[in-house]
Design a protein around this motif. Structure first.
Motif, PDB file in Angstrom:
ATOM      1  N   LYS A   1       0.834  -1.210   0.000  1.00 14.49           N
ATOM      2  CA  LYS A   1       0.000   0.000   0.000  1.00 14.49           C
ATOM      3  C   LYS A   1       0.865   1.255   0.000  1.00 14.49           C
ATOM      4  CE  LYS A   1      -3.307  -0.007   3.046  1.00 14.49           C
ATOM      5  NZ  LYS A   1      -3.993  -0.282   4.347  1.00 14.49           N
ATOM      6  N   ALA A   2       1.893   1.267   0.858  1.00 19.41           N
ATOM      7  CA  ALA A   2       2.786   2.419   0.912  1.00 19.41           C
ATOM      8  C   ALA A   2       3.541   2.579  -0.399  1.00 19.41           C
ATOM      9  CB  ALA A   2       3.758   2.268   2.077  1.00 19.41           C
ATOM     10  N   LYS A   3       3.985   1.470  -0.964  1.00 18.54           N
ATOM     11  CA  LYS A   3       4.703   1.535  -2.242  1.00 18.54           C
ATOM     12  C   LYS A   3       3.822   2.136  -3.336  1.00 18.54           C
ATOM     13  CE  LYS A   3       8.199  -2.116  -1.905  1.00 18.54           C
ATOM     14  NZ  LYS A   3       8.643  -3.425  -2.430  1.00 18.54           N
ATOM     15  N   GLN A   4       2.547   1.785  -3.332  1.00 18.69           N
ATOM     16  CA  GLN A   4       1.643   2.324  -4.354  1.00 18.69           C
ATOM     17  C   GLN A   4       1.454   3.822  -4.166  1.00 18.69           C
ATOM     18  OE1 GLN A   4       0.308   0.352  -7.000  1.00 18.69           O
ATOM     19  NE2 GLN A   4       0.174   2.473  -7.716  1.00 18.69           N
ATOM     20  N   LEU A   5       1.352   4.281  -2.927  1.00 22.08           N
ATOM     21  CA  LEU A   5       1.227   5.716  -2.669  1.00 22.08           C
ATOM     22  C   LEU A   5       2.469   6.468  -3.148  1.00 22.08           C
ATOM     23  CD1 LEU A   5      -0.344   5.673   0.916  1.00 22.08           C
ATOM     24  CD2 LEU A   5      -1.452   6.480  -1.178  1.00 22.08           C
ATOM     25  N   ILE A   6       3.644   5.883  -2.917  1.00 21.23           N
ATOM     26  CA  ILE A   6       4.893   6.505  -3.372  1.00 21.23           C
ATOM     27  C   ILE A   6       4.929   6.549  -4.899  1.00 21.23           C
ATOM     28  CG2 ILE A   6       7.406   6.332  -3.375  1.00 21.23           C
ATOM     29  CD1 ILE A   6       7.119   4.790  -0.678  1.00 21.23           C
ATOM     30  N   ALA A   7       4.546   5.433  -5.524  1.00 25.54           N
ATOM     31  CA  ALA A   7       4.550   5.369  -6.995  1.00 25.54           C
ATOM     32  C   ALA A   7       3.562   6.370  -7.592  1.00 25.54           C
ATOM     33  CB  ALA A   7       4.219   3.951  -7.450  1.00 25.54           C
ATOM     34  N   ASP A   8       2.390   6.467  -7.013  1.00 23.48           N
ATOM     35  CA  ASP A   8       1.389   7.414  -7.510  1.00 23.48           C
ATOM     36  C   ASP A   8       1.894   8.843  -7.426  1.00 23.48           C
ATOM     37  OD1 ASP A   8      -0.291   5.285  -7.983  1.00 23.48           O
ATOM     38  OD2 ASP A   8      -1.519   5.611  -6.189  1.00 23.48           O
ATOM     39  N   ALA A   9       2.603   9.149  -6.339  1.00 19.63           N
ATOM     40  CA  ALA A   9       3.165  10.489  -6.179  1.00 19.63           C
ATOM     41  C   ALA A   9       4.232  10.758  -7.239  1.00 19.63           C
ATOM     42  CB  ALA A   9       3.748  10.655  -4.778  1.00 19.63           C
ATOM     43  N   LEU A  10       5.066   9.751  -7.522  1.00 16.96           N
ATOM     44  CA  LEU A  10       6.087   9.915  -8.556  1.00 16.96           C
ATOM     45  C   LEU A  10       5.455  10.206  -9.917  1.00 16.96           C
ATOM     46  CD1 LEU A  10       8.546   7.009  -7.651  1.00 16.96           C
ATOM     47  CD2 LEU A  10       9.112   9.446  -7.693  1.00 16.96           C
ATOM     48  N   VAL A  11       4.428   9.442 -10.257  1.00 18.08           N
ATOM     49  CA  VAL A  11       3.750   9.625 -11.542  1.00 18.08           C
ATOM     50  C   VAL A  11       3.084  10.996 -11.603  1.00 18.08           C
ATOM     51  CG1 VAL A  11       1.853   8.788 -12.984  1.00 18.08           C
ATOM     52  CG2 VAL A  11       3.415   7.159 -11.922  1.00 18.08           C
ATOM     53  N   GLY A  12       2.537  11.433 -10.462  1.00 17.79           N
ATOM     54  CA  GLY A  12       1.836  12.718 -10.413  1.00 17.79           C
ATOM     55  C   GLY A  12       2.742  13.912 -10.208  1.00 17.79           C
TER      56      GLY A  12
ATOM     57  N   ARG B   1       4.418  14.784  -7.544  1.00 13.72           N
ATOM     58  CA  ARG B   1       4.254  15.409  -6.234  1.00 13.72           C
ATOM     59  C   ARG B   1       5.001  14.602  -5.194  1.00 13.72           C
ATOM     60  NH1 ARG B   1      -0.352  12.465  -7.352  1.00 13.72           N
ATOM     61  NH2 ARG B   1      -1.010  11.041  -5.705  1.00 13.72           N
ATOM     62  N   LEU B   2       5.171  15.176  -4.007  1.00 12.32           N
ATOM     63  CA  LEU B   2       5.834  14.481  -2.917  1.00 12.32           C
ATOM     64  C   LEU B   2       4.886  13.453  -2.303  1.00 12.32           C
ATOM     65  CD1 LEU B   2       7.643  17.478  -1.188  1.00 12.32           C
ATOM     66  CD2 LEU B   2       8.675  15.696  -2.609  1.00 12.32           C
ATOM     67  N   PRO B   3       5.411  12.297  -1.891  1.00  8.14           N
ATOM     68  CA  PRO B   3       4.549  11.274  -1.267  1.00  8.14           C
ATOM     69  C   PRO B   3       3.970  11.770   0.065  1.00  8.14           C
ATOM     70  CG  PRO B   3       6.690  10.359  -1.886  1.00  8.14           C
ATOM     71  CD  PRO B   3       6.807  11.843  -1.995  1.00  8.14           C
ATOM     72  N   GLU B   4       2.758  11.347   0.345  1.00  8.46           N
ATOM     73  CA  GLU B   4       2.126  11.593   1.641  1.00  8.46           C
ATOM     74  C   GLU B   4       1.658  10.245   2.172  1.00  8.46           C
ATOM     75  OE1 GLU B   4      -0.928  14.508   1.118  1.00  8.46           O
ATOM     76  OE2 GLU B   4       0.501  16.128   0.643  1.00  8.46           O
ATOM     77  N   VAL B   5       2.587   9.547   2.794  1.00  9.71           N
ATOM     78  CA  VAL B   5       2.311   8.193   3.263  1.00  9.71           C
ATOM     79  C   VAL B   5       2.006   8.162   4.749  1.00  9.71           C
ATOM     80  CG1 VAL B   5       3.256   5.860   3.531  1.00  9.71           C
ATOM     81  CG2 VAL B   5       3.747   7.161   1.455  1.00  9.71           C
ATOM     82  N   THR B   6       2.773   8.894   5.535  1.00  6.65           N
ATOM     83  CA  THR B   6       2.625   8.841   6.991  1.00  6.65           C
ATOM     84  C   THR B   6       1.204   9.197   7.408  1.00  6.65           C
ATOM     85  OG1 THR B   6       4.956   9.396   7.274  1.00  6.65           O
ATOM     86  CG2 THR B   6       3.524   9.706   9.172  1.00  6.65           C
TER      87      THR B   6
ATOM     88  N   VAL C   1      11.920   8.036   1.514  1.00  4.02           N
ATOM     89  CA  VAL C   1      10.745   8.877   1.728  1.00  4.02           C
ATOM     90  C   VAL C   1       9.481   8.037   1.567  1.00  4.02           C
ATOM     91  CG1 VAL C   1       9.418  10.833   0.832  1.00  4.02           C
ATOM     92  CG2 VAL C   1      11.923  10.968   0.968  1.00  4.02           C
ATOM     93  N   GLY C   2       8.580   8.124   2.520  1.00  2.52           N
ATOM     94  CA  GLY C   2       7.312   7.409   2.444  1.00  2.52           C
ATOM     95  C   GLY C   2       7.351   5.986   2.953  1.00  2.52           C
ATOM     96  N   TYR C   3       8.476   5.588   3.568  1.00  6.09           N
ATOM     97  CA  TYR C   3       8.605   4.209   4.030  1.00  6.09           C
ATOM     98  C   TYR C   3       9.095   4.158   5.472  1.00  6.09           C
ATOM     99  CZ  TYR C   3       8.256  -0.369   1.730  1.00  6.09           C
ATOM    100  OH  TYR C   3       7.834  -1.599   1.296  1.00  6.09           O
TER     101      TYR C   3
END
Length: 266
Positions: A100-111, A113-118, A169-171
């Motif tokens: 789940k966290a990896k997907q949030l990081i990947a989505d941020a990269l594609v978009g 923007r900076l990841p917002e995982v925490t 970041v995000g992990y």
């Protein structure tokens, strides 16, 4: 058994490998068998996968095991002691990531923007990673030490992570769990060397395992830096783990060997 196997680094040894149903754990188990171990017990949460790997090995035996279950770990190691009379090598490769966290990081990269995982990291996600990676390592280390102390000999190798040093970041939960694994392993190493037991850690960077294959492509691409070596193979990490378990590493105690292909140094 061939003459080459009889003369291997682990000739006549009894070994126990967690996370042996795939990836680094499976590579370690195969290499132990190829280098003469007389018994290799392969443990993994995925019982069918670990049976398949064990079936390849003349000295392999499979155990379905959740390392987060302390009683199950104790029972599995105690069974090795009953069946084989001792334990010489223990390699702990079991662990989990957080898709789940990896997907949030990947989505941020594609978009862009900076990841917002925490913000989105719930207690269940945190506890799952800690329960397997940190608690599980404690259970395995404790059971191994209890078994090896009476013999005043043994080698334990723990698979950690280079994320301890670069804190991706995000992990945060994964990095924290592996940082705990490193610190705990080093503390145990200093305690048990007086009993003839060596504990060391391998800290891999990106490695081409099933876990990596499940990583979203955007994140995999971000980690694929052309300036450094490509993703390690499981066999390359297994080579380092088995060096640490061998007599050639007799003077290494509490070492953390960073194996990240040159992505960074510490």
């Amino acid at each position: 058994m061939s003459e080459g196997v009889q003369q291997g680094r682990f000739a006549g040894k009894v070994a126990f490998v967690t996370g042996a149903g795939s990836g680094m754990g499976a590579a370690v188990a195969r290499q132990l068998a190829a280098e003469g171990a007389r018994s290799v017990v392969l443990a993994d949460l995925n019982g069918e996968a670990v049976k398949a790997v064990a079936a390849e090995l003349p000295a392999g035996r499979a155990v379905a095991l959740d390392v987060a279950d302390a009683d199950a770990v104790d029972a599995a190691i105690a069974e090795v002691l009953r069946e084989e009379g001792g334990l010489d090598v223990l390699v702990h490769a079991a662990g989990v990531d957080d898709p789940k966290a990896k997907q949030l990081i990947a989505d941020a990269l594609v978009g862009g923007r900076l990841p917002e995982v925490t913000d989105h990291l719930d207690d269940a996600d945190w506890r799952r990673v800690m329960r397997v990676n940190l608690d599980g390592t404690f259970h395995v280390l404790r059971a191994g030490v209890r078994t090896m102390r009476p013999a005043e000999a043994g080698a334990i190798v723990v698979i950690g992570s280079s994320s301890v040093f670069d804190s991706p970041v995000g992990y945060p939960h994964y990095a924290a769990s592996k940082a705990g694994v490193h610190a705990m392993s080093q503390a145990v190493a200093k305690e048990v060397i007086s009993s003839g037991i060596r504990v060391n850690v391998v800290a891999p960077g990106p490695t081409d395992t099933g876990m990596a294959a499940r990583t979203p492509q955007a994140l995999r691409s971000d980690l694929a830096d052309p300036r450094v070596r490509p993703y390690a193979t499981p066999e390359e990490i297994a080579d380092i783990a088995l060096f640490l378990a061998s007599d050639a590493a007799a003077n290494l105690v509490g070492a953390v060997l960073l194996a990240n292909g040159g992505r960074f140094t510490v």
